[in-house]
Motif scaffolding. Structure first.
Motif, PDB file in Angstrom:
ATOM      1  N   ILE A 209      31.842   7.165 106.561  1.00  0.00           N
ATOM      2  CA  ILE A 209      32.084   5.830 105.998  1.00  0.00           C
ATOM      3  C   ILE A 209      32.601   4.837 107.034  1.00  0.00           C
ATOM      4  CG2 ILE A 209      32.508   6.716 103.672  1.00  0.00           C
ATOM      5  CD1 ILE A 209      35.464   6.380 104.139  1.00  0.00           C
ATOM      6  N   GLU A 210      32.788   5.287 108.251  1.00  0.00           N
ATOM      7  CA  GLU A 210      33.298   4.393 109.295  1.00  0.00           C
ATOM      8  C   GLU A 210      32.310   3.263 109.566  1.00  0.00           C
ATOM      9  OE1 GLU A 210      34.815   4.591 113.981  1.00  0.00           O
ATOM     10  OE2 GLU A 210      33.867   6.329 113.008  1.00  0.00           O
ATOM     11  N   GLN A 211      32.841   2.033 109.666  1.00  0.00           N
ATOM     12  CA  GLN A 211      32.040   0.858 109.979  1.00  0.00           C
ATOM     13  C   GLN A 211      32.607   0.166 111.210  1.00  0.00           C
ATOM     14  OE1 GLN A 211      29.216  -0.067 108.396  1.00  0.00           O
ATOM     15  NE2 GLN A 211      29.377   1.685 106.979  1.00  0.00           N
TER      16      GLN A 211
ATOM     17  N   ALA B  61      36.497  -0.640 112.353  1.00  0.00           N
ATOM     18  CA  ALA B  61      37.475   0.330 111.853  1.00  0.00           C
ATOM     19  C   ALA B  61      38.526   0.646 112.901  1.00  0.00           C
ATOM     20  CB  ALA B  61      36.768   1.613 111.417  1.00  0.00           C
TER      21      ALA B  61
ATOM     22  N   GLY C  21      39.085   2.515 104.073  1.00  0.00           N
ATOM     23  CA  GLY C  21      38.737   2.180 102.704  1.00  0.00           C
ATOM     24  C   GLY C  21      37.256   2.403 102.453  1.00  0.00           C
ATOM     25  N   THR C  22      36.804   2.067 101.260  1.00  0.00           N
ATOM     26  CA  THR C  22      35.408   2.303 100.903  1.00  0.00           C
ATOM     27  C   THR C  22      34.452   1.451 101.726  1.00  0.00           C
ATOM     28  OG1 THR C  22      35.643   0.678  99.109  1.00  0.00           O
ATOM     29  CG2 THR C  22      35.950   3.007  98.550  1.00  0.00           C
ATOM     30  N   ARG C  23      34.954   0.374 102.326  1.00  0.00           N
ATOM     31  CA  ARG C  23      34.100  -0.476 103.159  1.00  0.00           C
ATOM     32  C   ARG C  23      34.105  -0.054 104.619  1.00  0.00           C
ATOM     33  NH1 ARG C  23      35.171  -6.627 100.778  1.00  0.00           N
ATOM     34  NH2 ARG C  23      34.525  -6.174  98.618  1.00  0.00           N
ATOM     35  N   GLY C  24      34.762   1.055 104.909  1.00  0.00           N
ATOM     36  CA  GLY C  24      34.690   1.605 106.250  1.00  0.00           C
ATOM     37  C   GLY C  24      35.662   1.039 107.253  1.00  0.00           C
ATOM     38  N   LYS C  25      36.644   0.278 106.793  1.00  0.00           N
ATOM     39  CA  LYS C  25      37.665  -0.263 107.690  1.00  0.00           C
ATOM     40  C   LYS C  25      39.035   0.230 107.238  1.00  0.00           C
ATOM     41  CE  LYS C  25      34.897  -4.316 108.838  1.00  0.00           C
ATOM     42  NZ  LYS C  25      34.828  -5.793 108.887  1.00  0.00           N
TER      43      LYS C  25
END
Length: 299
Positions: free
Chosen positions: A202-204, A207, A214-218
């Motif tokens: 999930i890493e964006q 990050a 979090g769910t958004r990868g940060k």
């Protein structure tokens, strides 16, 4: 007054290195007091005297503020007036003799040992499908219960803050004070599973080195952690509805019940004063009394 308040805010940020939440709380209290002083006819901080401060606290009481809130605001004002005197913005420290009501010491809700075990085991069962968020939740719950760290400390952790060789984490607490806190094998296993297998999924971009995402990868925020703790605890039958701070209370209580001394618990929790840690002795004593009343025929 506005200029002085701005100077004080910069002092809290740059010189005392307080968190943004603490700075907002302090400046909000001082702004309220200065607004009250202005209504009484004072045009600058030199006119703020003990009578003005007492009048402001009396108004807080008339507005129905709790003793705990009034005590906290009185403390904030005393710190402010001491700064005014120290920086020669005022000829004397008006708040030096300001008294405040003692805050009520309430016993925090905590999980029993079996409830804490159910919490992490049920979360682990739900994460058996290897969903990254489920694996993350288990790691967060295990680490919070193992260490008793604050939610803000948890969200601020980086991957490099975890030392698996010694099973400790490096925590940056209140006032930017650093401490080292140990954790056990269950937390270690949950963390390794999260870091090695789930976090990359999930890493964006952006990050960075954040340990938990979090769910958004940060980097995860405190609100998300509070939500997941309440959600997972709701799955435990009979458990009190506690949040991350309740897990902190739980960890401290179980440490004392297991034989840890107050000084050790103080260091682990990062309390500046032993008086803060002593509330947990009240918790354990009350639980002993409750068990006695239930078990002894002549209680």
């Amino acid at each position: 007054m506005a200029r002085t308040l701005g100077d004080y805010e910069r002092h809290l940020v740059s010189e005392r290195d307080l968190t943004s939440h603490t700075v907002r709380a302090y400046t909000g209290d001082i702004a309220s007091m200065l607004a009250h002083a202005a209504k009484l006819g004072h045009q600058d901080v030199t006119g703020v005297d003990l009578r003005t401060l007492r009048s402001w606290l009396a108004k807080q009481q008339s507005m129905g503020k709790s003793r705990t809130t009034i005590a906290r605001r009185a403390t904030a004002v005393r710190v402010f007036t001491a700064w005014l005197a120290r920086t020669e913005r005022s000829a004397s420290d008006a708040g030096k003799l300001l008294a405040s009501p003692k805050a009520h010491k309430t016993l925090p809700d905590v999980l029993r040992a079996d409830e804490a075990k159910d919490l992490v085991e049920q979360a682990a069962a739900l994460a058996d499908d290897d969903s990254p968020v489920g694996v993350r939740d288990v790691a967060i719950l295990e680490l919070m219960y193992a260490t008793g760290i604050r939610v803000g400390e948890l969200t601020g952790l980086d991957i490099d803050d975890v030392d698996f060789d010694r099973n400790v984490i490096r925590v940056l607490g209140k006032g930017r004070k650093e401490r080292t806190v140990p954790f056990g094998q269950p937390a270690a296993a949950a963390l390794k599973r999260w870091i090695d297998r789930a976090r990359p999924a999930i890493e964006q971009e952006g990050a960075g080195p954040a340990l938990f995402l979090g769910t958004r990868g940060k980097r995860i925020d405190q609100r998300a952690v509070r939500t997941l703790v309440h959600k997972r605890i709701a799955d435990v039958d009979g458990a009190p509805d506690i949040g991350p701070h309740g897990l902190r209370h739980t960890a401290a209580t179980h440490l004392l019940e297991g034989g840890a001394d107050l000084r050790t618990v103080q260091e682990l929790l990062g309390h500046a004063s032993m008086a803060t840690t002593q509330i947990y002795t009240h918790v354990t004593t009350e639980r002993l009394r409750s068990a006695y009343r239930q078990a002894h025929p002549r209680a």
